[in-house]
Each structure stands twice: as structure tokens, then as C-alpha cells.
Design an enzyme around this catalytic site. Structure first.
Site, mmCIF file in Angstrom:
data_model
loop_
_atom_site.group_PDB
_atom_site.id
_atom_site.type_symbol
_atom_site.label_atom_id
_atom_site.label_comp_id
_atom_site.label_asym_id
_atom_site.label_seq_id
_atom_site.Cartn_x
_atom_site.Cartn_y
_atom_site.Cartn_z
ATOM 1 N N ASP A 78 8.702 -4.697 4.203
ATOM 2 C CA ASP A 78 7.468 -3.948 4.476
ATOM 3 C C ASP A 78 6.264 -4.818 4.136
ATOM 4 O OD1 ASP A 78 8.530 -1.624 5.409
ATOM 5 O OD2 ASP A 78 7.957 -0.387 3.703
ATOM 6 N N ASP A 85 4.970 -1.480 10.372
ATOM 7 C CA ASP A 85 5.016 -2.716 9.592
ATOM 8 C C ASP A 85 6.382 -2.886 8.929
ATOM 9 O OD1 ASP A 85 4.441 -0.473 7.903
ATOM 10 O OD2 ASP A 85 3.902 -1.855 6.299
#
Length: 308
Positions: A182, A226
Site C-alpha cells: 500500500d 493504491d
């Protein structure tokens, strides 16, 4: 005295039947939009249909009778000949993808079935290959499983490949690793810098992943927003962790400004690892949950770190 009113054609002889069959066979060879060929056990072409005219360097006068290594670049000839040898030595049909260049210098992918030809004593004397161009189909498939922004594969492809890679790692007695990634505080980055700049960050993450995981068999994915994932085999958990650390360090070293990500002040990553031993019986969901828990620990350990 013959009946001159009988207009029926004379009965077909066996020779007539053979001639008709031969015409059909040659019409098929001349018009089929596929590559059909035979090779002897030394790799010499003994028959090739007209569709071979589409290939780069094809010469009708010399193609039949030439060796595969005389006709194709070495790396292509090696793959063609390897598959012929497998079909001959194992005495079975094999299905493989093969690549050849067309006259327009474009590389095309063919799905080929190769099978042995046997003489009257049951001995293999040649191989036959029948090849269909699947280039467009593969391109369409690639588009459906590729993330347009980063060029990485998507979550759908991860789901397709996971079971296959787990079986491969088990067969090779290697450790399969699922790595989840992430971007730290990515929402804040988009809020401050805008989505176009956020897209550049995602591309940078993808580039860092490619730099670290460039071995054959390494797979990288953008699975949403993301969120990224990697799937690869290694010899140990430490080796996998080192590759994850390489991705983290690569992106951190780019020093992409991100004031909303203290204390670093630049874009960083959190990474979580899960490992699948060769003898493990865990499901994909169970493995994903383990990697997700490791990613959660990385975030709560201050971000910009690798957890397992």
C-alpha cells in the site's frame, strides 16, 4: 450390346478415389490459413503448406529440404526443434506456444500441436506440426487482465494465476510468497497534489516493483487504487523479505515529496508478506488474509516498513 440410353457415369475405380482424395488434400494444404509442416528426425523440413509464405525469409524454392536452424533465427529455431524432439522422443502429441516472425517483421505467437509420424514398423520417422496464429487473441486477453495506468496485471489475473503458481512452487519445492503493498497515506497525497500527480506515484511504485522482481516467473499486480501485490517463488522467507525491502527502499529513495506523510515527508510504502510452504494446503483466501494481516502490522508499526 451395350444400352446406349444408360447415362450413368462409369463406376469410380480405386485410382479415381485416390486421385480425388489427393486433390482434396492438396486443396486443404494450399488454402488452410494455418501452418502445416513435417520434419525428419534431423530437423529438416520435408513438407510445408502454402501458408508458410506469410513467414519472414520464406523461399518456396528452398524451404522444403532446409534445416530448421537454417531457416529461423537461432532462439526461434531452438524452441521449434525442442518441441519437435519432445513429440518424437515421448511419442505423443504436445501442445505448445511458439513464436515466429512474419514478412512484416512482426513477431507472432502460434498455438502448435506437434505429433510423431510412425512407419509400418511403428517407428517414429518424422514429426508433424499444425499451428494456428493466436497473436490477436493473446493481445485481447492481455488487455483484459492488464491495468491501463501502470501496465501491471490486475486482480483478475492474480486470481487466475494463483493456483497455477502454487502448484509450480510445490512441484519445484520452493516457497511461494504473496506480497501486498500500500502507498502510505495516498488519499492525503491525492488531496494535496491532485490525481494526475497521484497517477505518477502509482507508476513509480510499479516501476520499483519491476526493478526488484525481474526474474522469470515473478508476477506483479495492481489490485485496486493504491493497492499492489506480488506473487513469486523463492528459496527462503529471508530472500522474499529482501526483495520486498528492495521495493520499499527503491521508492523511498526517489524522495517524492509528501508533506502529509510524517515523519518522512515523502512517499513511502507499507508491505506485508505471507509465505506458502510446498506442503501447505492453505486456500488463496487464507493466504491473502495472512498477507493482509502482515500489511496491517506494517502500517501500525509506523509505515514505510516490511512486515511478515
Amino acid at each position: 450390346m451395350p444400352d446406349r440410353t444408360d447415362t450413368r457415369p462409369p463406376p469410380r475405380t480405386e485410382l479415381d478415389e485416390l486421385r480425388a482424395s489427393d486433390r482434396i488434400f492438396h486443396a486443404l494444404l494450399d488454402n488452410a490459413p494455418i501452418l502445416i509442416s513435417t520434419k525428419d528426425l534431423q530437423g529438416n523440413i520435408t513438407m510445408a503448406n502454402r501458408h508458410f509464405e506469410i513467414l519472414d525469409g520464406y523461399n518456396a524454392a528452398t524451404f522444403v529440404g532446409s534445416n530448421v536452424f537454417e531457416l529461423f533465427p537461432r532462439e526461434i529455431a531452438e524452441q521449434l526443434w525442442r518441441n519437435d524432439r519432445i513429440a518424437a522422443l515421448e511419442r505423443r502429441a504436445i501442445h505448445e506456444e511458439e513464436s515466429v516472425y512474419h514478412r512484416d517483421k512482426t513477431l507472432h505467437t502460434y498455438m502448435t500441436v506437434k505429433f510423431p509420424l510412425l512407419d509400418d514398423e511403428g517407428q517414429v520417422y518424422a514429426t508433424c506440426a499444425v499451428s494456428t496464429d493466436i497473436t490477436d487473441a493473446k493481445a485481447a486477453q492481455a488487455d483484459s487482465v492488464t491495468d491501463e495506468l501502470t501496465g501491471l496485471k490486475n486482480r483478475r489475473y492474480l486470481n487466475i494465476r494463483f493456483s497455477e503458481e502454487q502448484k509450480r512452487a510445490r512441484r519445484d519445492q520452493r516457497l511461494l510468497t504473496l506480497l501486498l503493498i500500500d502507498v502510505d497515506r495516498f488519499k492525503e497525497y491525492n488531496d494535496s497534489h491532485g490525481h494526475p500527480q497521484g497517477d505518477q506515484v502509482l507508476k513509480a511504485v510499479a516501476d520499483a516493483m519491476r526493478q526488484a522482481l525481474s526474474r522469470p516467473g515473478d508476477l506483479s499486480f495492481r489490485i485496486g487504487g493504491d493497492e499492489f501485490a506480488c506473487l513469486f517463488a523463492s528459496n527462503s522467507a529471508d530472500e522474499s523479505a529482501a526483495l520486498a525491502e528492495q521495493i520499499r527502499a527503491d521508492l523511498a529513495a526517489r524522495l517524492i515529496p509528501h508533506q502529509g506523510n510524517p515523519p518522512c515527508g515523502h512517499v513511502t510504502l507499507s508491505l506485508g508478506l505471507a509465505f506458502v510452504a510446498p506442503d501447505a494446503t492453505l486456500s488463496q483466501q487464507e493466504i491473502y488474509e495472512q498477507a493482509d494481516q502482515a500489511l496491517y502490522r506494517a502500517k501500525h508499526q509506523g509505515r514505510n516498513t516490511v512486515s511478515r
